[in-house]
Design an enzyme around this catalytic site. Sequence first.
Site, mmCIF file in Angstrom:
data_model
loop_
_atom_site.group_PDB
_atom_site.id
_atom_site.type_symbol
_atom_site.label_atom_id
_atom_site.label_comp_id
_atom_site.label_asym_id
_atom_site.label_seq_id
_atom_site.Cartn_x
_atom_site.Cartn_y
_atom_site.Cartn_z
ATOM 1 N N ARG A 194 -5.796 0.940 4.873
ATOM 2 C CA ARG A 194 -4.891 1.559 4.177
ATOM 3 C C ARG A 194 -4.571 0.687 2.855
ATOM 4 N NH1 ARG A 194 -2.375 -1.010 8.500
ATOM 5 N NH2 ARG A 194 -0.722 -2.404 8.298
ATOM 6 N N GLY B 275 1.366 -3.033 11.766
ATOM 7 C CA GLY B 275 0.655 -4.395 11.862
ATOM 8 C C GLY B 275 -0.552 -4.340 11.675
ATOM 9 N N HIS C 174 0.881 -1.312 0.096
ATOM 10 C CA HIS C 174 -0.161 0.029 0.174
ATOM 11 C C HIS C 174 0.876 1.379 0.117
ATOM 12 C CE1 HIS C 174 1.294 0.794 4.114
ATOM 13 N NE2 HIS C 174 0.943 -0.464 4.405
ATOM 14 N N GLY C 175 0.352 2.397 -0.141
ATOM 15 C CA GLY C 175 0.997 3.634 -0.282
ATOM 16 C C GLY C 175 1.471 4.075 1.143
ATOM 17 N N GLU D 92 -1.731 -7.412 7.638
ATOM 18 C CA GLU D 92 -0.144 -7.459 7.460
ATOM 19 C C GLU D 92 -0.079 -8.435 8.910
ATOM 20 O OE1 GLU D 92 2.750 -7.217 7.431
ATOM 21 O OE2 GLU D 92 3.604 -5.119 7.305
#
Length: 233
Positions: free
Chosen positions: A60, A24, A11-12, A84
Amino acid sequence: MTVINFYLTRHGETQWNKIGKFQGQLDSPLTDKGYRQADGIAKQLINHNIDLIVSSTLPRAKSTAEICQVTVDCPLNFAPALIERDFGLWQGKAIDEVKSEKNFHAIFQQVNASAPPKGESGLDCAVRFQQALIDIANANAGNSCHQITLPDKAPAKLNDTAIKNILVVSHGDILRCFLALFVEGFSDKQAINSQQKAFDNGCIFQVSYQSKPEKFILTAALDITQPATVIVT
């Protein structure tokens, strides 16, 4: 044989990435730079015939995937297994704050059974990610191992091989662990972009998945800090 090209991306940039906090399975919003990086991912892949985007369910990653979807114009699905690594009690803390923790190097820079306090090991998150990709591949291959019908396109064939291109939007550490453990042809140098940042936001790894025999092979790494440049072949 079914071959699926996975384009695995992080992701950005987020607010916590910017200030050096462990996220996390917690979350923070994309920064302005993060939105630009998401757009950069999409522009890198616009000519790669992406058929499907599958994203982590963390906000995100979802925000990044939604930006990519506008440009590459394909369906978007979500998979909780792509989230994550769970950093346990480290989540929400500054990275500099936990560098002195026992086994920090083994936990954050290697891939093994070590885990943060009340968190997930690199080995476990890599296995989770691997299984998620296999499940995605199986779901999109249907019952045939010889032909995949791509939406609004003619079937893509190479001899008796079906090919499909899937963008997977996930996270930095789970990508690191999976690539290091399960992907043939991967080395740490292939994770470093032109700005000398490893597994930076917006990094893209093209990984070929073959079902028979089952294996993942690194095909290329794309660097959005150098638009449309292939840095690994």
